[in-house]
Design a protein around this motif. Structure first.
Motif, PDB file in Angstrom:
ATOM      1  N   ASP A  15       0.835  -1.206   0.000  1.00  0.00           N
ATOM      2  CA  ASP A  15       0.000   0.000   0.000  1.00  0.00           C
ATOM      3  C   ASP A  15       0.864   1.247   0.000  1.00  0.00           C
ATOM      4  OD1 ASP A  15      -2.170  -1.697   0.145  1.00  0.00           O
ATOM      5  OD2 ASP A  15      -2.439  -1.461   2.307  1.00  0.00           O
ATOM      6  N   ASN A  16       1.941   1.227   0.786  1.00  0.00           N
ATOM      7  CA  ASN A  16       2.841   2.372   0.866  1.00  0.00           C
ATOM      8  C   ASN A  16       3.567   2.605  -0.452  1.00  0.00           C
ATOM      9  OD1 ASN A  16       4.340   4.435   2.494  1.00  0.00           O
ATOM     10  ND2 ASN A  16       6.058   3.128   1.958  1.00  0.00           N
ATOM     11  N   LEU A  17       3.984   1.525  -1.100  1.00  0.00           N
ATOM     12  CA  LEU A  17       4.679   1.649  -2.388  1.00  0.00           C
ATOM     13  C   LEU A  17       3.762   2.246  -3.447  1.00  0.00           C
ATOM     14  CD1 LEU A  17       6.535  -1.791  -2.512  1.00  0.00           C
ATOM     15  CD2 LEU A  17       7.641   0.437  -2.401  1.00  0.00           C
ATOM     16  N   LEU A  18       2.505   1.805  -3.452  1.00  0.00           N
ATOM     17  CA  LEU A  18       1.557   2.255  -4.472  1.00  0.00           C
ATOM     18  C   LEU A  18       1.030   3.659  -4.216  1.00  0.00           C
ATOM     19  CD1 LEU A  18      -0.673  -0.911  -4.990  1.00  0.00           C
ATOM     20  CD2 LEU A  18       0.593   0.281  -6.782  1.00  0.00           C
ATOM     21  N   GLY A  19       0.996   4.064  -2.938  1.00  0.00           N
ATOM     22  CA  GLY A  19       0.236   5.255  -2.599  1.00  0.00           C
ATOM     23  C   GLY A  19      -1.228   4.892  -2.467  1.00  0.00           C
ATOM     24  N   ASP A  20      -1.485   3.662  -2.004  1.00  0.00           N
ATOM     25  CA  ASP A  20      -2.818   3.107  -1.752  1.00  0.00           C
ATOM     26  C   ASP A  20      -3.514   2.628  -3.031  1.00  0.00           C
ATOM     27  OD1 ASP A  20      -3.037   3.220   1.041  1.00  0.00           O
ATOM     28  OD2 ASP A  20      -3.515   5.354   0.976  1.00  0.00           O
ATOM     29  N   LEU A  21      -4.413   1.659  -2.823  1.00  0.00           N
ATOM     30  CA  LEU A  21      -5.381   1.269  -3.838  1.00  0.00           C
ATOM     31  C   LEU A  21      -6.666   2.041  -3.567  1.00  0.00           C
ATOM     32  CD1 LEU A  21      -4.956  -2.618  -3.906  1.00  0.00           C
ATOM     33  CD2 LEU A  21      -4.279  -1.025  -5.699  1.00  0.00           C
ATOM     34  N   TYR A  22      -7.515   2.163  -4.599  1.00  0.00           N
ATOM     35  CA  TYR A  22      -8.770   2.883  -4.433  1.00  0.00           C
ATOM     36  C   TYR A  22      -9.908   2.096  -5.064  1.00  0.00           C
ATOM     37  CZ  TYR A  22      -6.094   6.941  -2.960  1.00  0.00           C
ATOM     38  OH  TYR A  22      -5.267   7.780  -2.271  1.00  0.00           O
ATOM     39  N   ILE A  23     -11.100   2.235  -4.474  1.00  0.00           N
ATOM     40  CA  ILE A  23     -12.278   1.642  -5.092  1.00  0.00           C
ATOM     41  C   ILE A  23     -12.393   2.213  -6.510  1.00  0.00           C
ATOM     42  CG2 ILE A  23     -14.791   1.549  -5.034  1.00  0.00           C
ATOM     43  CD1 ILE A  23     -13.414  -0.238  -3.002  1.00  0.00           C
ATOM     44  N   GLY A  24     -12.576   1.324  -7.475  1.00  0.00           N
ATOM     45  CA  GLY A  24     -12.584   1.713  -8.883  1.00  0.00           C
ATOM     46  C   GLY A  24     -11.351   1.233  -9.619  1.00  0.00           C
ATOM     47  N   ASP A  25     -10.297   0.885  -8.867  1.00  0.00           N
ATOM     48  CA  ASP A  25      -9.052   0.454  -9.505  1.00  0.00           C
ATOM     49  C   ASP A  25      -9.201  -0.891 -10.199  1.00  0.00           C
ATOM     50  OD1 ASP A  25      -7.477   2.621  -8.907  1.00  0.00           O
ATOM     51  OD2 ASP A  25      -6.538   1.731  -7.143  1.00  0.00           O
ATOM     52  N   ASN A  26      -8.670  -0.965 -11.410  1.00  0.00           N
ATOM     53  CA  ASN A  26      -8.385  -2.234 -12.082  1.00  0.00           C
ATOM     54  C   ASN A  26      -6.885  -2.411 -12.015  1.00  0.00           C
ATOM     55  OD1 ASN A  26     -10.951  -3.320 -13.769  1.00  0.00           O
ATOM     56  ND2 ASN A  26     -11.016  -1.090 -13.618  1.00  0.00           N
ATOM     57  N   VAL A  27      -6.429  -3.520 -11.457  1.00  0.00           N
ATOM     58  CA  VAL A  27      -5.008  -3.747 -11.207  1.00  0.00           C
ATOM     59  C   VAL A  27      -4.522  -4.892 -12.088  1.00  0.00           C
ATOM     60  CG1 VAL A  27      -3.242  -4.197  -9.470  1.00  0.00           C
ATOM     61  CG2 VAL A  27      -5.372  -3.036  -8.809  1.00  0.00           C
ATOM     62  N   LEU A  28      -3.643  -4.571 -13.027  1.00  0.00           N
ATOM     63  CA  LEU A  28      -3.027  -5.602 -13.867  1.00  0.00           C
ATOM     64  C   LEU A  28      -1.800  -6.158 -13.166  1.00  0.00           C
ATOM     65  CD1 LEU A  28      -3.140  -3.851 -17.376  1.00  0.00           C
ATOM     66  CD2 LEU A  28      -4.377  -5.931 -16.746  1.00  0.00           C
ATOM     67  N   TRP A  29      -1.760  -7.477 -13.007  1.00  0.00           N
ATOM     68  CA  TRP A  29      -0.593  -8.155 -12.424  1.00  0.00           C
ATOM     69  C   TRP A  29       0.111  -8.938 -13.526  1.00  0.00           C
ATOM     70  CZ3 TRP A  29       1.215  -7.778  -7.445  1.00  0.00           C
ATOM     71  CH2 TRP A  29       0.371  -7.150  -6.519  1.00  0.00           C
ATOM     72  N   TYR A  30       1.258  -8.447 -13.977  1.00  0.00           N
ATOM     73  CA  TYR A  30       2.048  -9.149 -14.986  1.00  0.00           C
ATOM     74  C   TYR A  30       2.992 -10.118 -14.281  1.00  0.00           C
ATOM     75  CZ  TYR A  30       0.509  -5.738 -18.480  1.00  0.00           C
ATOM     76  OH  TYR A  30      -0.247  -4.971 -19.335  1.00  0.00           O
ATOM     77  N   GLU A  31       2.956 -11.369 -14.700  1.00  0.00           N
ATOM     78  CA  GLU A  31       3.790 -12.375 -14.044  1.00  0.00           C
ATOM     79  C   GLU A  31       4.472 -13.272 -15.059  1.00  0.00           C
ATOM     80  OE1 GLU A  31       1.428 -15.036 -11.714  1.00  0.00           O
ATOM     81  OE2 GLU A  31       0.455 -15.916 -13.451  1.00  0.00           O
ATOM     82  N   ASP A  32       5.579 -13.873 -14.634  1.00  0.00           N
ATOM     83  CA  ASP A  32       6.175 -14.981 -15.377  1.00  0.00           C
ATOM     84  C   ASP A  32       5.420 -16.240 -14.962  1.00  0.00           C
ATOM     85  OD1 ASP A  32       8.213 -13.393 -16.558  1.00  0.00           O
ATOM     86  OD2 ASP A  32       9.330 -13.462 -14.679  1.00  0.00           O
ATOM     87  N   ALA A  33       5.551 -17.298 -15.750  1.00  0.00           N
ATOM     88  CA  ALA A  33       4.907 -18.559 -15.383  1.00  0.00           C
ATOM     89  C   ALA A  33       5.421 -18.992 -14.014  1.00  0.00           C
ATOM     90  CB  ALA A  33       5.218 -19.632 -16.431  1.00  0.00           C
ATOM     91  N   GLY A  34       4.498 -19.375 -13.123  1.00  0.00           N
ATOM     92  CA  GLY A  34       4.896 -19.807 -11.790  1.00  0.00           C
ATOM     93  C   GLY A  34       5.326 -18.661 -10.891  1.00  0.00           C
ATOM     94  N   SER A  35       4.845 -17.459 -11.166  1.00  0.00           N
ATOM     95  CA  SER A  35       5.234 -16.291 -10.382  1.00  0.00           C
ATOM     96  C   SER A  35       4.484 -16.250  -9.058  1.00  0.00           C
ATOM     97  CB  SER A  35       4.977 -15.022 -11.195  1.00  0.00           C
ATOM     98  OG  SER A  35       5.503 -13.899 -10.550  1.00  0.00           O
ATOM     99  N   LEU A  36       4.622 -15.129  -8.315  1.00  0.00           N
ATOM    100  CA  LEU A  36       4.093 -15.036  -6.971  1.00  0.00           C
ATOM    101  C   LEU A  36       2.780 -14.256  -6.878  1.00  0.00           C
ATOM    102  CD1 LEU A  36       7.469 -14.338  -5.180  1.00  0.00           C
ATOM    103  CD2 LEU A  36       6.095 -16.396  -4.938  1.00  0.00           C
ATOM    104  N   THR A  37       2.106 -14.064  -7.997  1.00  0.00           N
ATOM    105  CA  THR A  37       0.852 -13.320  -7.961  1.00  0.00           C
ATOM    106  C   THR A  37      -0.147 -13.957  -6.999  1.00  0.00           C
ATOM    107  OG1 THR A  37       1.182 -12.753 -10.279  1.00  0.00           O
ATOM    108  CG2 THR A  37      -0.977 -12.329  -9.375  1.00  0.00           C
ATOM    109  N   SER A  38      -0.151 -15.278  -6.926  1.00  0.00           N
ATOM    110  CA  SER A  38      -1.109 -15.983  -6.073  1.00  0.00           C
ATOM    111  C   SER A  38      -1.031 -15.516  -4.629  1.00  0.00           C
ATOM    112  CB  SER A  38      -0.859 -17.493  -6.136  1.00  0.00           C
ATOM    113  OG  SER A  38      -1.128 -17.992  -7.428  1.00  0.00           O
ATOM    114  N   VAL A  39       0.171 -15.257  -4.138  1.00  0.00           N
ATOM    115  CA  VAL A  39       0.340 -14.831  -2.751  1.00  0.00           C
ATOM    116  C   VAL A  39      -0.282 -13.456  -2.535  1.00  0.00           C
ATOM    117  CG1 VAL A  39       2.014 -14.449  -0.904  1.00  0.00           C
ATOM    118  CG2 VAL A  39       2.469 -16.164  -2.644  1.00  0.00           C
TER     119      VAL A  39
END
Length: 434
Positions: A15-39
């Protein structure tokens, strides 16, 4: 225009890195195969369900059984729904996956909705909006994944059209959505097009044998970490970022450079061209994230028509004048034993301060967690102020309970076990007196 409400990703450092998320946000998570997005998804789902927010997992790549196994007890929440685009999609209507639905409905703890024909983007959109229409409050989506859509729909044109239509609509419906993308499976054209539409884009990769997160886009918020890879460690579901250390406040070199640059009407690009570096380098220097080299410092002084000494006038020769620290200044706490994988902890003081007589920590314990033993090796007085939630703990075999606003004081005895039996995340401000 109404200001959007900030929400948490479930990870305070993110949250600190982003400057918070906000209602309305669509967040794209780009990952390599077997990445850590799941966590990251688990933390987001856990945080959303703890707040009793409707949470929908739209699954293209995982069967419902896989989703339930992946989420464990989280999937049993009354506020959690699986929108199954897998069984009749990549699952090819196989009996193996259909058996999941044969369980007695009266005993069934999960809300699962099977999309009849997910090979048609229109049916998927209709299922998403139809489900949302029956829910109240801000709704959270995890959409797994754009890559699965492309495999099912036979190309990226359909995916681009779907995202271009769905992203703005979800924004207007006051939702927040995580979209998972396997970056190497898509063209740069698709990535560029969806990046223009989205509010937040995050890249996950392995850098120098360490997982790293890079914020590509964070629309309408002041994130000073944009396009700067942030290394982190991941133990179980615990994520701790190795946040960059800014220069000491007593030497605001970046602020002096920025002030003189603006006084002379120069852009970062103009100044970068004068001294032979990139605009990104100037941006990092002005934010006190990196030091300029000695030759670069002299070139800066020459380009800004000042003496090098101007950058250091009025600084203190010794001592520490800073008295306010941000959450991002802290580092991951070194917890003991079972607490390492069960408790999220941050040492609130930066590593440069080692001689403080009291060490402050922010600790978070998720709902349902049991921790055998104590957070730290007990050596003296410790105090804990409960910021949120309810905690049960045992000292000398005696059960104790503390709720928000209570103070815990330990002098000679150490707790044998901690437990969060509540439905919300418990937060503790913990102080160790040396």
């Amino acid at each position: 225009m109404m200001k959007k409400k900030p929400v948490s990703s479930g990870i305070a450092q993110l949250d600190n890195l982003l400057g918070d998320l906000y209602i309305g946000d669509n967040v794209l998570w780009y990952e390599d195969a077997g990445s850590l997005t799941s966590v990251f998804c688990i933390h987001f789902i856990r945080e959303s369900l703890a707040l009793k927010k409707p949470t929908i997992y739209v699954s293209f790549d995982r069967s419902p059984k896989n989703v339930v196994t992946f989420l464990g007890p989280l999937a049993e929440s009354q506020n959690f729904t699986i929108l199954d685009c897998f069984t009749n999609g990549k699952g090819d209507r196989s009996e193996v996956f259909g058996k999941f639905y044969e369980k007695d409905g009266a005993q069934w703890p999960y809300q699962v909705i099977r999309v009849n024909d997910p090979t048609h983007p229109g049916q998927v959109a209709e299922a998403i909006y139809g489900l949302h229409a029956n829910l109240s409050g801000d709704t959270r989506f995890i959409i797994d994944s754009l890559t699965g859509m492309q495999d099912l729909w036979g190309g990226e044109e359909q995916v681009m059209k779907f995202y271009a239509r769905t992203c703005p609509r979800l924004y207007e419906l006051d939702t927040i959505a995580y979209w998972i993308v396997e970056k190497d499976a898509h063209s740069s054209r698709l990535r560029a097009n969806i990046n223009k539409i989205t509010q937040v884009a995050i890249d996950l990769a392995i850098k120098n044998d360490k997982p790293a997160l890079k914020i590509i886009k964070a629309e309408k918020r002041n994130s000073r970490f944009l396009n700067e890879p942030q290394s982190f460690t991941c133990t179980g579901t615990e994520i701790v970022f190795e946040l960059p250390k800014p220069l000491p406040e007593r030497l605001d070199l970046g602020g002096r450079i920025k002030a003189m640059r603006k006084k002379q009407g120069l852009s970062q690009k103009d100044l970068a061209e004068k001294i032979g570096v990139t605009p990104s380098s100037i941006s990092q220097v002005e934010k006190n994230l990196i030091y300029p080299s000695i030759p670069a410092l002299f070139r800066l002084a020459e380009s800004l028509a000042v003496d090098v000494g101007y950058f250091f006038e009025g600084t203190q020769a010794a001592g520490w004048s800073r008295c306010v620290f941000r959450l991002g200044d802290g580092v991951g706490a070194r917890l003991e034993g079972a607490a390492r994988g069960q408790v999220e902890g941050i040492r609130l003081l930066p590593p440069s301060i080692r001689d403080a007589e009291t060490e402050p920590y922010l600790l978070r314990i998720e709902p349902g967690r049991k921790v055998v033993g104590h957070f730290f090796r007990h050596k003296g007085d410790e105090l804990g102020y409960v910021l949120a939630g309810t905690l049960v703990f045992w000292v000398n075999g005696q059960r104790q309970e503390a709720v928000a606003g209570d103070l815990i004081y330990l002098k000679t005895d150490s707790p044998e076990q901690w437990e969060n039996a509540d439905e919300t995340t418990a937060e503790l401000l913990w102080l160790i007196v040396k």
